[in-house]
Design an enzyme around this catalytic site. Structure first.
Site, PDB file in Angstrom:
ATOM      1  CD  GLU A 131       2.410   0.329  -5.668  1.00 21.32           C
ATOM      2  OE1 GLU A 131       1.553  -0.017  -6.499  1.00 21.32           O
ATOM      3  OE2 GLU A 131       2.133   0.688  -4.495  1.00 21.32           O
ATOM      4  CB  CYS A 163       3.365  -3.520   0.950  1.00 20.94           C
ATOM      5  SG  CYS A 163       1.639  -3.987   1.165  1.00 20.94           S
ATOM      6  CB  CYS A 201      -4.224  -1.536  -1.239  1.00 23.73           C
ATOM      7  SG  CYS A 201      -4.273  -1.862   0.529  1.00 23.73           S
ATOM      8  CB  SER A 249       2.017   6.077   5.633  1.00 23.76           C
ATOM      9  OG  SER A 249       1.603   7.219   4.917  1.00 23.76           O
TER      10      SER A 249
END
Length: 276
Positions: free
Chosen positions: A128, A98, A188, A259
């Site tokens: 991540e 991403c 985010c 997701s």
């Protein structure tokens, strides 16, 4: 019973991008792998496997057909060392990390090179964060504020709660003796909007149904936030609602992680309307 469905549902940009990439290569390549689950959603992964995607887990050996295969790197990223090794073994490696996650990696690396101690608000076992450690090996990844000295740079895993991150940064600043204190918001924005929305819904509803992967950080965050105010059900999909009595609730809210496919949310909504 009144039903309220969140406005911010469906895949985020990063997930959508990774899925489109895989589906494009499944159409034109004989063999396609993903490194780990492409996204943290069992239903999505299973649907891709039905189309031919093969999942290569971190500790799996390099497959025999690697030289004839395409490998897609998951949206959460991968350490550069592992990426280079994969590029030596596979016909082609597609990095579907991403862009927001990549930006976090770049900012952490730049801070380290500038002489800052890098501390990241996150789960060290999350994909991540394991990838980030490949970019900044001595980055401190924790959810517990520490007392530090010198030049300090504070960042966050992209899927964490912004409110929790702000509190984390404030506590570090209070406990530490910094010569410089750099606080960079790397949460985010898409996940933050869902966070704000579910807070509001939780005050208005006596039940919140959160749809999405049980191993999805941003989905679990939504459930945790809502549970501070009202009753919460976190389900993978509509099958987990069988027999649940929704009629006893005045107002029910439905939200989902980044997701979670829109069709899974729609099936949950349909199940609720039918009364469970």
């Amino acid at each position: 019973m009144k039903l309220c469905v969140a406005e911010n549902i469906g895949f985020c940009f990063g997930v959508e991008r990774a899925l489109k990439t895989v589906e494009e290569y499944l159409k034109k390549e004989r063999s396609v792998y993903s490194l780990g689950e492409l996204v943290h959603n069992r239903n999505v992964v299973e649907r891709l496997e039905e189309k031919g995607l093969k999942v290569l887990h971190d500790n799996d050996p390099i497959p025999e057909d690697a030289k004839d295969s395409v490998l897609v790197v998951r949206a959460h990223g991968v350490p550069p060392r592992i990426l280079k090794e994969l590029e030596k073994n596979f016909k082609r490696v597609i990095d579907a990390t991403c862009p927001i996650v990549l930006k976090l990696f770049e900012r952490a690396k730049a801070a380290k090179e500038a002489g800052y101690t890098v501390i990241v608000f996150g789960d060290e076992n999350h994909d991540e964060m394991r990838a980030l450690k490949g970019h900044v090996e001595d980055a401190i990844i924790t959810t517990r504020p520490l007392a530090l000295r010198g030049r300090i740079c504070v960042l966050s895993q992209t899927t964490m709660s912004l409110d929790d991150f702000l509190s984390f940064g404030a506590e570090i600043l209070k406990a530490s003796e910094p010569t410089e204190f750099l606080f960079l918001n790397s949460v985010c924005e898409v996940t933050h909007r869902r966070e704000v929305e579910v807070k509001k819904m939780a005050f208005e509803c006596d039940l919140i149904v959160v749809v999405g992967g049980k191993n999805s950080s941003n989905t679990k965050k939504l459930a945790r936030i809502a549970s501070k105010t009202t009753r919460v059900l976190h389900v993978q999909d509509a099958s987990e609602l069988e027999g649940f009595d929704f009629k006893r609730f005045r107002k029910i809210g439905v939200t989902a992680g980044t997701s979670t496919p829109l069709e899974d949310v729609n099936l949950v909504v349909k199940k609720i309307r039918l009364g469970g």
